[in-house]
Design a protein around this motif. Structure first.
Motif, mmCIF file in Angstrom:
data_model
loop_
_atom_site.group_PDB
_atom_site.id
_atom_site.type_symbol
_atom_site.label_atom_id
_atom_site.label_comp_id
_atom_site.label_asym_id
_atom_site.label_seq_id
_atom_site.Cartn_x
_atom_site.Cartn_y
_atom_site.Cartn_z
ATOM 1 N N ARG A 63 0.845 -1.188 0.000
ATOM 2 C CA ARG A 63 0.000 0.000 0.000
ATOM 3 C C ARG A 63 0.881 1.239 0.000
ATOM 4 N N VAL A 64 0.529 2.198 -0.879
ATOM 5 C CA VAL A 64 1.350 3.382 -1.109
ATOM 6 C C VAL A 64 0.568 4.641 -0.748
ATOM 7 N N GLU A 65 1.244 5.550 -0.071
ATOM 8 C CA GLU A 65 0.682 6.869 0.217
ATOM 9 C C GLU A 65 1.536 7.895 -0.518
ATOM 10 N N VAL A 66 0.884 8.864 -1.153
ATOM 11 C CA VAL A 66 1.588 9.930 -1.871
ATOM 12 C C VAL A 66 1.367 11.234 -1.113
ATOM 13 N N VAL A 67 2.457 11.945 -0.831
ATOM 14 C CA VAL A 67 2.371 13.217 -0.116
ATOM 15 C C VAL A 67 3.037 14.299 -0.971
ATOM 16 N N SER A 77 -2.060 14.199 -6.639
ATOM 17 C CA SER A 77 -3.055 13.429 -7.398
ATOM 18 C C SER A 77 -2.493 12.968 -8.736
ATOM 19 N N ARG A 78 -1.712 13.830 -9.387
ATOM 20 C CA ARG A 78 -1.113 13.444 -10.664
ATOM 21 C C ARG A 78 -0.116 12.302 -10.476
ATOM 22 N N VAL A 79 0.692 12.387 -9.428
ATOM 23 C CA VAL A 79 1.646 11.316 -9.135
ATOM 24 C C VAL A 79 0.892 10.031 -8.805
ATOM 25 N N SER A 80 -0.174 10.159 -8.049
ATOM 26 C CA SER A 80 -0.998 9.013 -7.680
ATOM 27 C C SER A 80 -1.570 8.309 -8.917
ATOM 28 N N ARG A 81 -2.020 9.087 -9.897
ATOM 29 C CA ARG A 81 -2.572 8.509 -11.126
ATOM 30 C C ARG A 81 -1.517 7.688 -11.855
ATOM 31 N N GLY A 87 0.347 -0.083 -11.597
ATOM 32 C CA GLY A 87 -0.009 -1.271 -10.819
ATOM 33 C C GLY A 87 0.139 -1.163 -9.322
ATOM 34 N N THR A 88 0.517 -0.015 -8.788
ATOM 35 C CA THR A 88 0.619 0.097 -7.335
ATOM 36 C C THR A 88 -0.747 0.381 -6.724
ATOM 37 N N SER A 89 -0.876 0.107 -5.466
ATOM 38 C CA SER A 89 -2.118 0.336 -4.739
ATOM 39 C C SER A 89 -1.982 1.607 -3.907
ATOM 40 N N VAL A 90 -2.435 2.725 -4.467
ATOM 41 C CA VAL A 90 -2.366 4.002 -3.761
ATOM 42 C C VAL A 90 -3.581 4.099 -2.847
ATOM 43 N N VAL A 91 -3.324 4.211 -1.535
ATOM 44 C CA VAL A 91 -4.415 4.229 -0.563
ATOM 45 C C VAL A 91 -4.712 5.613 -0.006
ATOM 46 N N ASN A 92 -3.798 6.556 -0.241
ATOM 47 C CA ASN A 92 -4.019 7.907 0.290
ATOM 48 C C ASN A 92 -3.170 8.912 -0.478
ATOM 49 N N ALA A 135 1.961 2.784 9.944
ATOM 50 C CA ALA A 135 1.024 3.582 9.156
ATOM 51 C C ALA A 135 0.133 2.673 8.317
ATOM 52 N N ARG A 136 -0.883 3.298 7.675
ATOM 53 C CA ARG A 136 -1.768 2.509 6.827
ATOM 54 C C ARG A 136 -1.093 2.091 5.543
ATOM 55 N N ALA A 137 -0.008 2.760 5.175
ATOM 56 C CA ALA A 137 0.704 2.420 3.953
ATOM 57 C C ALA A 137 2.126 1.965 4.281
ATOM 58 N N ALA A 138 2.576 0.939 3.578
ATOM 59 C CA ALA A 138 3.939 0.442 3.789
ATOM 60 C C ALA A 138 4.966 1.349 3.129
ATOM 61 N N VAL A 139 4.518 2.103 2.118
ATOM 62 C CA VAL A 139 5.409 2.979 1.359
ATOM 63 C C VAL A 139 4.802 4.374 1.338
ATOM 64 N N ARG A 140 5.603 5.352 1.720
ATOM 65 C CA ARG A 140 5.153 6.751 1.729
ATOM 66 C C ARG A 140 6.052 7.537 0.783
ATOM 67 N N VAL A 141 5.473 8.079 -0.293
ATOM 68 C CA VAL A 141 6.222 8.821 -1.300
ATOM 69 C C VAL A 141 5.999 10.307 -1.060
#
Length: 153
Positions: A63-67, A77-81, A87-92, A135-141
């Motif tokens: 699970r990936v979070e984008v900040v 939002s653009r990075v998240s798209r 194929g990643t699972s963006v959760v936030n 956290a809710r995401a294993a990866v925070r970008v």
């Protein structure tokens, strides 16, 4: 256009696939009478996800979070798209007042050597920082201003 040409200049012809997105476009007449082409984001995302999708990223299930750490509204939002399309699972998607010059990935020790982290770091030229966050995401970008400089004309 020049940035696109420079980006693909080193690729062999057999590694380039030409696609026609005109079937996704619809004509649009602007207020000044000029003509433009309109692409619906959702349709374009569906089309692109079939081209750029990497099944090994989805298989990892991280699970990936984008900040967004820049002052550019909507950048997260653009990075998240893009990350969702590969194929990643963006959760936030979030933003912060902490301004970063360089992209950073915060992840736990277990996920730091994953294909997902390596792929995101490669796309955005991120530094990888290991943390013991719960956290809710294993990866925070955390997207920094270096990405804005790279994609701005």
């Amino acid at each position: 256009k020049l940035q696109l040409v420079l980006a693909v200049a080193g690729l062999r012809d057999d590694k380039i696939k030409s696609v026609d997105i005109s079937k996704l476009a619809s004509p649009l007449v602007l207020a000044d009478g000029s003509e433009a082409i309109f692409l619906e984001k959702e349709e374009l995302d569906n089309f692109l996800s079939g081209i750029f999708y990497e099944s090994n990223l989805q298989d990892e299930g991280l699970r990936v979070e984008v900040v967004n750490t820049t002052k550019i509204a909507g950048l997260g939002s653009r990075v998240s798209r893009l990350l969702s399309n590969i194929g990643t699972s963006v959760v936030n998607v979030d933003s912060t007042s902490e301004l970063l010059d360089k992209c950073r990935i915060e992840t736990d020790d277990k996920s730091s050597s994953s294909k997902t982290v390596a792929r995101i770091a490669g796309i955005y030229n991120c530094q990888i920082t290991k943390t013991n966050q719960d956290a809710r995401a294993a990866v925070r970008v955390l997207v920094g201003s270096d990405y804005v400089k790279k994609v701005s004309p």
